[in-house]
Design a protein around this motif. Sequence first.
Motif, PDB file in Angstrom:
ATOM      1  N   SER A 161      -4.907  -0.676 -10.567  1.00  0.00           N
ATOM      2  CA  SER A 161      -6.023  -0.624  -9.137  1.00  0.00           C
ATOM      3  C   SER A 161      -6.602  -1.707  -8.979  1.00  0.00           C
ATOM      4  O   SER A 161      -6.536  -1.780  -8.022  1.00  0.00           O
ATOM      5  CB  SER A 161      -6.161   0.769  -9.467  1.00  0.00           C
ATOM      6  N   TRP A 162      -6.906  -2.330  -9.872  1.00  0.00           N
ATOM      7  CA  TRP A 162      -7.767  -3.477  -9.658  1.00  0.00           C
ATOM      8  C   TRP A 162      -6.965  -4.040  -8.802  1.00  0.00           C
ATOM      9  O   TRP A 162      -7.087  -5.646  -7.800  1.00  0.00           O
ATOM     10  CB  TRP A 162      -8.398  -4.481 -10.608  1.00  0.00           C
ATOM     11  N   PHE A 163      -6.313  -5.151  -9.342  1.00  0.00           N
ATOM     12  CA  PHE A 163      -4.774  -5.948  -9.003  1.00  0.00           C
ATOM     13  C   PHE A 163      -3.815  -5.911  -8.068  1.00  0.00           C
ATOM     14  O   PHE A 163      -3.860  -6.593  -6.140  1.00  0.00           O
ATOM     15  CB  PHE A 163      -3.651  -6.894 -10.103  1.00  0.00           C
TER      16      PHE A 163
ATOM     17  N   THR B 239     -10.687   7.839  -9.175  1.00  0.00           N
ATOM     18  CA  THR B 239     -10.512   7.147  -9.890  1.00  0.00           C
ATOM     19  C   THR B 239     -11.568   7.238 -11.381  1.00  0.00           C
ATOM     20  O   THR B 239     -11.320   7.946 -12.978  1.00  0.00           O
ATOM     21  CB  THR B 239      -9.810   5.638 -10.126  1.00  0.00           C
ATOM     22  N   PHE B 240     -12.517   6.054 -11.235  1.00  0.00           N
ATOM     23  CA  PHE B 240     -13.049   5.805 -12.015  1.00  0.00           C
ATOM     24  C   PHE B 240     -13.777   8.134 -12.005  1.00  0.00           C
ATOM     25  O   PHE B 240     -13.816   7.917 -13.428  1.00  0.00           O
ATOM     26  CB  PHE B 240     -14.388   5.446 -11.614  1.00  0.00           C
ATOM     27  N   SER B 241     -14.269   8.346 -11.273  1.00  0.00           N
ATOM     28  CA  SER B 241     -15.303   9.403 -11.531  1.00  0.00           C
ATOM     29  C   SER B 241     -14.372  11.273 -11.859  1.00  0.00           C
ATOM     30  O   SER B 241     -14.606  11.610 -13.150  1.00  0.00           O
ATOM     31  CB  SER B 241     -15.209  10.360 -10.384  1.00  0.00           C
TER      32      SER B 241
ATOM     33  N   VAL C  27       0.891  -0.774  -0.313  1.00  0.00           N
ATOM     34  CA  VAL C  27      -0.407   0.348   0.288  1.00  0.00           C
ATOM     35  C   VAL C  27       1.077   1.070  -0.415  1.00  0.00           C
ATOM     36  O   VAL C  27       0.334   1.781  -1.057  1.00  0.00           O
ATOM     37  CB  VAL C  27      -0.576  -0.291   1.303  1.00  0.00           C
ATOM     38  N   VAL C  28       1.564   1.153   1.059  1.00  0.00           N
ATOM     39  CA  VAL C  28       2.785   2.367   0.975  1.00  0.00           C
ATOM     40  C   VAL C  28       3.655   2.785  -0.688  1.00  0.00           C
ATOM     41  O   VAL C  28       4.223   3.203  -1.194  1.00  0.00           O
ATOM     42  CB  VAL C  28       3.221   2.165   2.047  1.00  0.00           C
ATOM     43  N   GLY C  29       3.970   1.344  -0.885  1.00  0.00           N
ATOM     44  CA  GLY C  29       4.793   1.651  -2.173  1.00  0.00           C
ATOM     45  C   GLY C  29       4.015   1.959  -3.601  1.00  0.00           C
ATOM     46  O   GLY C  29       3.860   2.957  -4.145  1.00  0.00           O
ATOM     47  N   VAL C  30       2.180   1.483  -3.372  1.00  0.00           N
ATOM     48  CA  VAL C  30       1.413   1.756  -4.525  1.00  0.00           C
ATOM     49  C   VAL C  30       1.159   3.350  -4.403  1.00  0.00           C
ATOM     50  O   VAL C  30       1.314   4.511  -5.644  1.00  0.00           O
ATOM     51  CB  VAL C  30       0.508   0.970  -4.136  1.00  0.00           C
ATOM     52  N   HIS C  31       0.920   4.025  -3.108  1.00  0.00           N
ATOM     53  CA  HIS C  31       1.440   5.011  -3.485  1.00  0.00           C
ATOM     54  C   HIS C  31       2.147   6.391  -3.064  1.00  0.00           C
ATOM     55  O   HIS C  31       1.047   7.353  -3.681  1.00  0.00           O
ATOM     56  CB  HIS C  31       0.381   5.912  -1.507  1.00  0.00           C
TER      57      HIS C  31
END
Length: 161
Positions: free
Chosen positions: A66-68, A153-155, A33-37
């Motif tokens: 993002s889904w993965f 993200t979608f909005s 989570v920290v890495g992706v952010h």
Amino acid sequence: MTLAAPVSVPASRSTTTRERSVDLVRAACLLAVVGVHALMVGVSVQGGIPVLENALESWSGFTEFSWFAQMMPLFFILGGFASATHYRRVRARGVTPSAYVATRLCRLLPAPLAAAGPPCWHCLGWRSRGRVVTSSRRRGGGSANPSGSLASTFSARRSCH
């Protein structure tokens, strides 16, 4: 040929054992989570003003990624499991439910309160000087995605097209 004596396996786990595998997966989720952010943080300068952006948004594979990379649900499920097993252990020692909750709050609340304090003081200082604190919008249309959540993200993508 001599066979070794069979190893006896206890029928149930001791109330003092800790699920180290759960801790390992929780730590891996936290690092992910920290890495992706960290990968999402992007700063650009537009018109002489620094603009915070989602650096991964321009990547065509971002939606699939993002889904993965949805680690938070697993992190919270494992956290709930760890908390439930800890609660069972302390209840076995005679700790009351209210004492358990009080102990957890005293242990867990200082970090988020300390993290929220400086921004709150900063915003209050701005407000006392007559400045209005608003959320920033990305230049060129569309909304920024500060949280990195799928809904935002979608909005953000819908408003750009």
